[in-house]
Design a protein around this motif. Structure first.
Motif, PDB file in Angstrom:
ATOM      1  N   ILE A 244       0.844  -1.183   0.000  1.00  0.00           N
ATOM      2  CA  ILE A 244       0.000   0.000   0.000  1.00  0.00           C
ATOM      3  C   ILE A 244       0.888   1.245   0.000  1.00  0.00           C
ATOM      4  O   ILE A 244       2.021   1.211   0.478  1.00  0.00           O
ATOM      5  N   PRO A 245       0.394   2.360  -0.550  1.00  0.00           N
ATOM      6  CA  PRO A 245       1.189   3.595  -0.533  1.00  0.00           C
ATOM      7  C   PRO A 245       1.417   4.084   0.893  1.00  0.00           C
ATOM      8  O   PRO A 245       0.565   3.928   1.771  1.00  0.00           O
TER       9      PRO A 245
ATOM     10  N   SER B  30      -1.872   9.367  -1.754  1.00  0.00           N
ATOM     11  CA  SER B  30      -1.816   8.184  -2.619  1.00  0.00           C
ATOM     12  C   SER B  30      -2.617   7.034  -2.022  1.00  0.00           C
ATOM     13  O   SER B  30      -3.266   6.264  -2.747  1.00  0.00           O
ATOM     14  N   LEU B  31      -2.582   6.910  -0.691  1.00  0.00           N
ATOM     15  CA  LEU B  31      -3.370   5.866  -0.035  1.00  0.00           C
ATOM     16  C   LEU B  31      -4.857   6.095  -0.265  1.00  0.00           C
ATOM     17  O   LEU B  31      -5.606   5.156  -0.582  1.00  0.00           O
ATOM     18  N   LEU B  32      -5.303   7.344  -0.140  1.00  0.00           N
ATOM     19  CA  LEU B  32      -6.710   7.653  -0.378  1.00  0.00           C
ATOM     20  C   LEU B  32      -7.114   7.329  -1.810  1.00  0.00           C
ATOM     21  O   LEU B  32      -8.160   6.717  -2.057  1.00  0.00           O
ATOM     22  N   ALA B  33      -6.293   7.741  -2.759  1.00  0.00           N
ATOM     23  CA  ALA B  33      -6.622   7.517  -4.169  1.00  0.00           C
ATOM     24  C   ALA B  33      -6.689   6.032  -4.492  1.00  0.00           C
ATOM     25  O   ALA B  33      -7.597   5.574  -5.198  1.00  0.00           O
ATOM     26  N   ALA B  34      -5.747   5.265  -3.970  1.00  0.00           N
ATOM     27  CA  ALA B  34      -5.737   3.826  -4.234  1.00  0.00           C
ATOM     28  C   ALA B  34      -6.932   3.143  -3.574  1.00  0.00           C
ATOM     29  O   ALA B  34      -7.531   2.221  -4.144  1.00  0.00           O
ATOM     30  N   ALA B  35      -7.291   3.591  -2.359  1.00  0.00           N
ATOM     31  CA  ALA B  35      -8.437   3.002  -1.672  1.00  0.00           C
ATOM     32  C   ALA B  35      -9.735   3.303  -2.411  1.00  0.00           C
ATOM     33  O   ALA B  35     -10.602   2.433  -2.547  1.00  0.00           O
ATOM     34  N   GLU B  36      -9.875   4.512  -2.910  1.00  0.00           N
ATOM     35  CA  GLU B  36     -11.096   4.847  -3.653  1.00  0.00           C
ATOM     36  C   GLU B  36     -11.223   3.994  -4.911  1.00  0.00           C
ATOM     37  O   GLU B  36     -12.316   3.533  -5.251  1.00  0.00           O
TER      38      GLU B  36
ATOM     39  N   CYS C 122      -6.449   5.771  19.065  1.00  0.00           N
ATOM     40  CA  CYS C 122      -7.232   4.844  18.240  1.00  0.00           C
ATOM     41  C   CYS C 122      -7.184   5.288  16.786  1.00  0.00           C
ATOM     42  O   CYS C 122      -7.351   6.481  16.493  1.00  0.00           O
ATOM     43  N   VAL C 123      -6.984   4.331  15.883  1.00  0.00           N
ATOM     44  CA  VAL C 123      -6.924   4.639  14.451  1.00  0.00           C
ATOM     45  C   VAL C 123      -7.870   3.705  13.698  1.00  0.00           C
ATOM     46  O   VAL C 123      -7.987   2.525  14.027  1.00  0.00           O
ATOM     47  N   GLY C 124      -8.548   4.253  12.693  1.00  0.00           N
ATOM     48  CA  GLY C 124      -9.499   3.460  11.938  1.00  0.00           C
ATOM     49  C   GLY C 124      -9.286   3.517  10.439  1.00  0.00           C
ATOM     50  O   GLY C 124      -8.861   2.559   9.813  1.00  0.00           O
ATOM     51  N   ARG C 125      -9.571   4.677   9.857  1.00  0.00           N
ATOM     52  CA  ARG C 125      -9.551   4.746   8.401  1.00  0.00           C
ATOM     53  C   ARG C 125      -8.211   4.344   7.769  1.00  0.00           C
ATOM     54  O   ARG C 125      -8.221   3.698   6.716  1.00  0.00           O
ATOM     55  N   PRO C 126      -7.057   4.677   8.343  1.00  0.00           N
ATOM     56  CA  PRO C 126      -5.808   4.270   7.673  1.00  0.00           C
ATOM     57  C   PRO C 126      -5.733   2.773   7.387  1.00  0.00           C
ATOM     58  O   PRO C 126      -5.378   2.355   6.283  1.00  0.00           O
ATOM     59  N   TRP C 127      -6.074   1.935   8.379  1.00  0.00           N
ATOM     60  CA  TRP C 127      -5.976   0.498   8.109  1.00  0.00           C
ATOM     61  C   TRP C 127      -7.142   0.005   7.262  1.00  0.00           C
ATOM     62  O   TRP C 127      -7.000  -0.989   6.530  1.00  0.00           O
ATOM     63  N   VAL C 128      -8.294   0.671   7.324  1.00  0.00           N
ATOM     64  CA  VAL C 128      -9.395   0.282   6.441  1.00  0.00           C
ATOM     65  C   VAL C 128      -9.000   0.535   4.986  1.00  0.00           C
ATOM     66  O   VAL C 128      -9.242  -0.297   4.105  1.00  0.00           O
TER      67      VAL C 128
END
Length: 425
Positions: free
Chosen positions: A25-26, A31-37, A374-380
């Motif tokens: 993953i980036p 870049s992480l957001l774009a790849a996830a979308e 606590c972290v959520g969206r990064p690993w999602v």
């Protein structure tokens, strides 16, 4: 977790690159957001990435981090660093927890197992979601054996609440996290524009359909006569697809479920009992009486609420605005953190949630008084790109960047962090 985790991580990445292997993953946030979308369906992206209203609270979360700048100190021996924290008598190797994220089947069919295993590989506690797609007992059995907490949405059924708490105790969780800011579902335009709520499709309700109390509520509803004049759903191709989808997800045999109509009734029951909008401070003693587990209230933003929670016998707090998904225009979580920490004055751990994108954000929150983050969206996002491996890499990257930030700022442990490490920009 000690001994230059960041250096080992970087070395592994660069050595793999020399053999032609890039990270799954980036590492750059855009870049992480774009790849996830690209990896998610439009409905999944709207649900996972979307926030409430104009999404100003989500924006405020990021802007709040940018207002705090790190002041590095030099000529300090940072060759050996300690990242661990102790919460409620349990020692964890990093200050991270994996936030509860519901309806993960939108991202990956086995996502609840995948994040449990990914988190376990780093010793990170996973907060099992009340809105999971896989029952908690299966995650406990197959999820890698790491530390677990459980998130509770306070249902309108007291019996169901008691059953969920008992089941969480039964799988050996370290703490109970009660989310308080979702007594009503926020106004989320991305979901509304898609006209898509995953729960109506039978997603994210596995903790309910595996619960004996909930199954009894469903049976009682099926046995009751329909309400006079109750609307009947229109039979359309979309309605048939929804019915088939919820039936496939429901426990048991497809044909029998389809004939009985139980999956549809279960969804209706869930929508009725999911939340309780009349919940108030006087209800906390009832929850306290159900369990000896540490109870952590999630969604605290005001110092007065923090003090009142501790006076009511709660064991910890999570400063959170649900990552901007509930109340548009709400205060940024990082802006709320110092006031809550001051009000608590060391009486209980104050954890942080909402808006964390990288290890430097973890550092800022810890320096402002958070006991853990606590972290959520990064690993999602990582999971959406590369499954369990992507989630594992996302957590690794956060830990490594936090370790590096700790060292480059002149600190050797989280215990050394204070607001002196920051200046407000």
């Amino acid at each position: 977790m000690t001994q230059a985790f960041a250096r080992r991580t970087q070395t592994e990445i660069f050595r793999a690159g020399a053999s032609g292997t890039a990270p799954r993953i980036p590492t750059r946030w855009p870049s992480l957001l774009a790849a996830a979308e690209r990896a998610m369906s439009p409905e999944a992206w709207a649900y996972v990435h979307g926030s409430s209203g104009l999404e100003s609270t989500a924006d405020a979360n990021a802007e709040a981090f940018a207002r705090w700048r790190i002041v590095p100190r030099v000529l300090r021996d940072v060759s050996d660093r300690e990242l661990g924290v102790t919460l409620f008598g349990h020692r964890y190797p990093t200050p991270l927890l994996a936030s509860p994220v519901g309806v993960l089947e939108l991202v990956d069919r086995d996502a609840d197992l995948a994040i449990a295993r990914a988190a376990a590989s780093w010793g990170v506690p996973v907060i099992l979601s009340n809105q999971a797609s896989i029952p908690m007992e299966r995650v406990a059995a197959e999820g890698g054996g790491g530390p677990r907490w459980f998130q509770l949405y306070w249902s309108s059924s007291d019996e169901l609440v008691a059953s969920l708490v008992a089941r969480a105790e039964g799988i050996g969780v370290d703490a109970l996290v009660v989310t308080l800011d979702t007594q009503l579902l926020g106004w989320r335009p991305r979901d509304l524009d898609q006209a898509y709520l995953p729960f109506i499709h039978g997603m994210g309700i596995a903790q309910y359909t595996s619960d004996p109390v909930f199954r009894r509520l469903v049976a009682e509803r099926m046995a009751a006569a329909p309400a006079p004049g109750a609307p009947r759903p229109r039979v359309t191709p979309a309605a048939l697809r929804t019915l088939i989808g919820m039936t496939r997800r429901y426990p048991g045999r497809f044909a029998a479920n389809l004939r009985s109509g139980e999956p549809r009734v279960a969804v209706e029951t869930f929508l009725d009992v999911f939340s309780r909008s009349d919940l108030n401070w006087e209800d906390l003693p009832a929850l306290r009486s159900l369990t000896s587990l540490p109870i952590v209230l999630k969604g605290i933003q005001h110092p007065d609420d923090a003090r009142r929670a501790l006076d009511a016998g709660m064991d910890g707090l999570i400063v959170s605005n649900h990552a901007g998904r509930q109340l548009d225009g709400a205060i940024a979580s990082l802006d709320a953190l110092p006031g809550v920490v001051a009000a608590v004055d060391g009486r209980a751990p104050v954890l942080f949630d909402s808006g964390v994108r990288g290890g430097a954000d973890v550092f800022r929150a810890m320096a402002l008084g958070a006991a853990a983050v606590c972290v959520g969206r990064p690993w999602v996002y990582g999971m959406s790109i590369a499954g369990e491996g992507g989630a594992r890499e996302a957590l690794r990257n956060l830990i490594a960047e936090f370790d590096l930030t700790l060292a480059l700022s002149g600190h050797r442990s989280v215990a050394e962090l204070s607001s002196d490490a920051l200046v407000r920009d």
